[in-house]
Design an enzyme around this catalytic site. Structure first.
Site, mmCIF file in Angstrom:
data_model
loop_
_atom_site.group_PDB
_atom_site.id
_atom_site.type_symbol
_atom_site.label_atom_id
_atom_site.label_comp_id
_atom_site.label_asym_id
_atom_site.label_seq_id
_atom_site.Cartn_x
_atom_site.Cartn_y
_atom_site.Cartn_z
ATOM 1 N N LYS A 76 -20.957 -4.941 -109.379
ATOM 2 C CA LYS A 76 -19.961 -5.454 -110.340
ATOM 3 C C LYS A 76 -20.432 -6.795 -110.908
ATOM 4 C CE LYS A 76 -16.239 -3.055 -107.963
ATOM 5 N NZ LYS A 76 -15.177 -3.102 -106.962
ATOM 6 N N GLN A 120 -11.173 -6.707 -103.415
ATOM 7 C CA GLN A 120 -12.037 -5.602 -102.991
ATOM 8 C C GLN A 120 -11.423 -4.896 -101.773
ATOM 9 O OE1 GLN A 120 -14.951 -4.751 -104.653
ATOM 10 N NE2 GLN A 120 -15.055 -2.967 -103.320
ATOM 11 N N LEU A 121 -11.224 -3.609 -101.906
ATOM 12 C CA LEU A 121 -10.639 -2.812 -100.817
ATOM 13 C C LEU A 121 -11.692 -1.880 -100.233
ATOM 14 C CD1 LEU A 121 -7.227 -1.876 -102.499
ATOM 15 C CD2 LEU A 121 -7.705 -3.774 -100.930
ATOM 16 N N ASP A 145 -7.844 -3.906 -111.945
ATOM 17 C CA ASP A 145 -7.985 -2.664 -111.162
ATOM 18 C C ASP A 145 -6.801 -1.722 -111.411
ATOM 19 O OD1 ASP A 145 -10.337 -2.343 -109.801
ATOM 20 O OD2 ASP A 145 -9.683 -3.377 -107.979
ATOM 21 N N SER A 217 -3.680 17.333 -99.185
ATOM 22 C CA SER A 217 -4.108 17.962 -97.927
ATOM 23 C C SER A 217 -3.152 19.054 -97.449
ATOM 24 C CB SER A 217 -4.275 16.905 -96.836
ATOM 25 O OG SER A 217 -3.037 16.282 -96.577
ATOM 26 N N PRO A 292 -25.282 11.208 -107.025
ATOM 27 C CA PRO A 292 -24.811 10.028 -107.766
ATOM 28 C C PRO A 292 -25.109 10.165 -109.262
ATOM 29 C CG PRO A 292 -26.900 9.557 -106.669
ATOM 30 C CD PRO A 292 -26.529 10.966 -106.272
ATOM 31 N N GLY A 294 -22.730 10.004 -111.742
ATOM 32 C CA GLY A 294 -21.628 10.562 -112.532
ATOM 33 C C GLY A 294 -20.507 9.547 -112.672
ATOM 34 N N GLY A 296 -19.443 7.266 -110.492
ATOM 35 C CA GLY A 296 -19.702 5.943 -109.901
ATOM 36 C C GLY A 296 -20.027 4.867 -110.936
HETATM 37 P P1 NDP Z 1 -8.121 8.836 -100.117
HETATM 38 O O1 NDP Z 1 -8.581 9.171 -98.744
HETATM 39 O O2 NDP Z 1 -7.252 7.651 -100.321
HETATM 40 O O3 NDP Z 1 -7.361 10.097 -100.734
HETATM 41 C C1 NDP Z 1 -7.880 11.379 -100.588
HETATM 42 C C2 NDP Z 1 -6.907 12.357 -101.185
HETATM 43 O O4 NDP Z 1 -7.472 13.666 -101.037
HETATM 44 C C3 NDP Z 1 -5.546 12.371 -100.514
HETATM 45 O O5 NDP Z 1 -4.532 12.482 -101.476
HETATM 46 C C4 NDP Z 1 -5.610 13.598 -99.628
HETATM 47 O O6 NDP Z 1 -4.355 14.257 -99.457
HETATM 48 C C5 NDP Z 1 -6.525 14.509 -100.414
HETATM 49 N N1 NDP Z 1 -7.234 15.437 -99.531
HETATM 50 C C6 NDP Z 1 -7.927 15.148 -98.416
HETATM 51 N N2 NDP Z 1 -8.394 16.269 -97.850
HETATM 52 C C7 NDP Z 1 -7.996 17.280 -98.626
HETATM 53 C C8 NDP Z 1 -8.142 18.689 -98.554
HETATM 54 N N3 NDP Z 1 -8.823 19.277 -97.558
HETATM 55 N N4 NDP Z 1 -7.592 19.441 -99.527
HETATM 56 C C9 NDP Z 1 -6.904 18.866 -100.551
HETATM 57 N N5 NDP Z 1 -6.712 17.535 -100.658
HETATM 58 C C10 NDP Z 1 -7.261 16.762 -99.709
HETATM 59 O O7 NDP Z 1 -9.455 8.717 -100.992
HETATM 60 P P2 NDP Z 1 -9.676 8.006 -102.413
HETATM 61 O O8 NDP Z 1 -8.743 8.555 -103.394
HETATM 62 O O9 NDP Z 1 -9.777 6.543 -102.254
HETATM 63 O O10 NDP Z 1 -11.156 8.517 -102.741
HETATM 64 C C11 NDP Z 1 -11.427 9.893 -102.938
HETATM 65 C C12 NDP Z 1 -12.933 10.083 -103.078
HETATM 66 O O11 NDP Z 1 -13.360 9.376 -104.230
HETATM 67 C C13 NDP Z 1 -13.750 9.509 -101.926
HETATM 68 O O12 NDP Z 1 -14.905 10.311 -101.735
HETATM 69 C C14 NDP Z 1 -14.170 8.139 -102.416
HETATM 70 O O13 NDP Z 1 -15.366 7.700 -101.821
HETATM 71 C C15 NDP Z 1 -14.356 8.438 -103.878
HETATM 72 N N6 NDP Z 1 -14.196 7.270 -104.745
HETATM 73 C C16 NDP Z 1 -15.164 7.089 -105.666
HETATM 74 C C17 NDP Z 1 -15.111 6.050 -106.529
HETATM 75 C C18 NDP Z 1 -16.196 5.913 -107.525
HETATM 76 O O14 NDP Z 1 -16.327 4.856 -108.114
HETATM 77 N N7 NDP Z 1 -16.955 6.977 -107.788
HETATM 78 C C19 NDP Z 1 -14.036 5.035 -106.475
HETATM 79 C C20 NDP Z 1 -12.997 5.374 -105.515
HETATM 80 C C21 NDP Z 1 -13.112 6.447 -104.676
HETATM 81 P P3 NDP Z 1 -3.097 13.556 -98.713
HETATM 82 O O15 NDP Z 1 -2.498 12.640 -99.733
HETATM 83 O O16 NDP Z 1 -2.214 14.686 -98.359
HETATM 84 O O17 NDP Z 1 -3.663 12.827 -97.527
#
Ligand code: NDP
Length: 322
Positions: A76, A120-121, A145, A217, A292, A294, A296
């Site tokens: 960033k 940053q989280l 954000d 999920s 990677p 896409g 990101g």
């Molecule tokens: P979270 O863990 O906060 O949320 C994941 C979501 O996916 C939840 O809503 C969860 O459901 C759902 N989920 C998990 N398992 C399943 C399943 N088996 N079937 C259906 N739904 C499912 O993750 P984030 O949203 O923070 O991130 C998601 C992905 O995106 C991660 O891989 C992260 O690394 C990536 N990411 C990438 C970024 C980038 O810049 N490219 C930035 C931010 C994130 P439930 O709500 O029921 O738990």
């Protein structure tokens, strides 16, 4: 902006009625983010000329010292420097209390030279922290954000021009735009409902007039839901969970996932994969983002976009007060 419509859905669908089809068109976040960053660099240059050296200001506030956060923050800061944004990294020790974190946020809120503030989280803290309280303490007009309740609320009501849109979903929309496929009237499926990816993605697609299904999920029969998607956005954090066989032929597939799988052939002993199984999805999707390269790079570009937009709004407010 260029469009990928030359290899449109029409081509994919026509060529793919049989069981195997031509490869999907790759939607490159690396290329698209470069174009966005070049545009922003020009915008900042214009601001500097027009407003005697004015520069947008961004602060990244970190608690602790997570390796992954350090990596994200450095990309960033690098992007900000390239564009001409004045970016500052404030790092508090993991021993910092919640009160100290809130004090830092409020101090930055008061600083007129800062137009964007991100926390940053995840927080790497020795104490129990109320993350929502901290992100909600960020002034809504510096919340680049888009994580505060005010910005999330505006987005959920469709007030898109009056809020900051979270960077990852905003980047996904830009990538969808690149395909030339119109969102209006399409069936979109979002996997995930987090505050940072899934929920704002659903809102954006809805207010761009798609009919949206949100999966999580507890969703029953995920493959069946995925099979209905003209546009699929996946943010589940589950390595290669979505299989190509689940996809509607010709679908636009945007993969937000960043996951690591063990791989002895790599020096690091691991490789990065998305939430979509790329090789099989490539046989059925019309358009597909790589991991990677896409979503990101788009996330960082959209953070810069929000910061420049915030600075522009600041200048407009200052002028109207004169
Ligand atoms: P979270 O863990 O906060 O949320 C994941 C979501 O996916 C939840 O809503 C969860 O459901 C759902 N989920 C998990 N398992 C399943 C399943 N088996 N079937 C259906 N739904 C499912 O993750 P984030 O949203 O923070 O991130 C998601 C992905 O995106 C991660 O891989 C992260 O690394 C990536 N990411 C990438 C970024 C980038 O810049 N490219 C930035 C931010 C994130 P439930 O709500 O029921 O738990």
């Amino acid at each position: 902006m260029f469009s990928l419509a030359s290899r449109s859905l029409r081509l994919s669908v026509a060529g793919c009625q049989a069981s195997r089809c031509s490869l999907a068109t790759v939607i490159s976040g690396s290329k698209t983010s470069k174009l966005v960053r070049e545009r922003l660099k020009n915008d900042v240059e214009k601001m500097r000329n027009q407003f005697s050296g004015f520069r947008p200001g961004l602060v990244v506030l970190q608690v602790g010292d997570r390796d992954d956060s350090n990596l994200y923050i450095s990309s960033k800061l690098k992007a900000a420097a390239e564009i001409g944004i004045e970016a500052k990294h404030i790092r508090l020790p993991s021993s910092a209390t919640q009160e100290e974190v809130l004090q830092s946020v409020m101090a930055v809120n008061q600083n007129p030279a800062v137009h964007g503030l991100i926390v940053q989280l995840p927080l790497d803290s020795a104490h129990k922290m109320d993350t929502d309280l901290i992100t909600n303490t960020v002034s809504s007009d510096k919340d680049v954000d888009g994580l505060s309740c005010i910005n999330a609320g505006k987005l959920s009501r469709g007030d898109l021009s009056d809020c900051f849109i979270p960077c990852t979903p905003n980047g996904c929309m830009e990538l969808i735009r690149q395909t030339g496929v119109s969102v209006a009237g399409k069936h979109a499926v979002v996997i995930g409902r987090s505050k940072i990816v899934g929920a704002p993605m659903r809102d954006l697609l809805l207010w761009r007039h798609a009919t949206v299904t949100t999966c999580h999920s507890k969703t029953q029969d995920l493959p069946e839901q995925v099979g209905r998607a003209d546009i699929l956005v996946v943010g589940a954090g589950r390595a290669e969970m979505v299989r190509g066989e689940w996809l509607k032929v010709g679908a636009v597939v945007i993969d937000c996932g960043i996951n690591h799988l063990p791989d002895e052939t790599k020096a690091s002993g691991k490789r990065v994969v998305g939430d979509v199984h790329y090789a099989s999805a490539n046989q059925r999707a019309g358009f597909l983002t790589p991991v990677p390269g896409g979503v990101g790079p788009m996330t960082v570009a959209m953070l810069m976009e929000n910061t420049v937009q915030s600075a522009q709004r600041f200048l407009l407010r200052s002028q109207s007060l004169r």
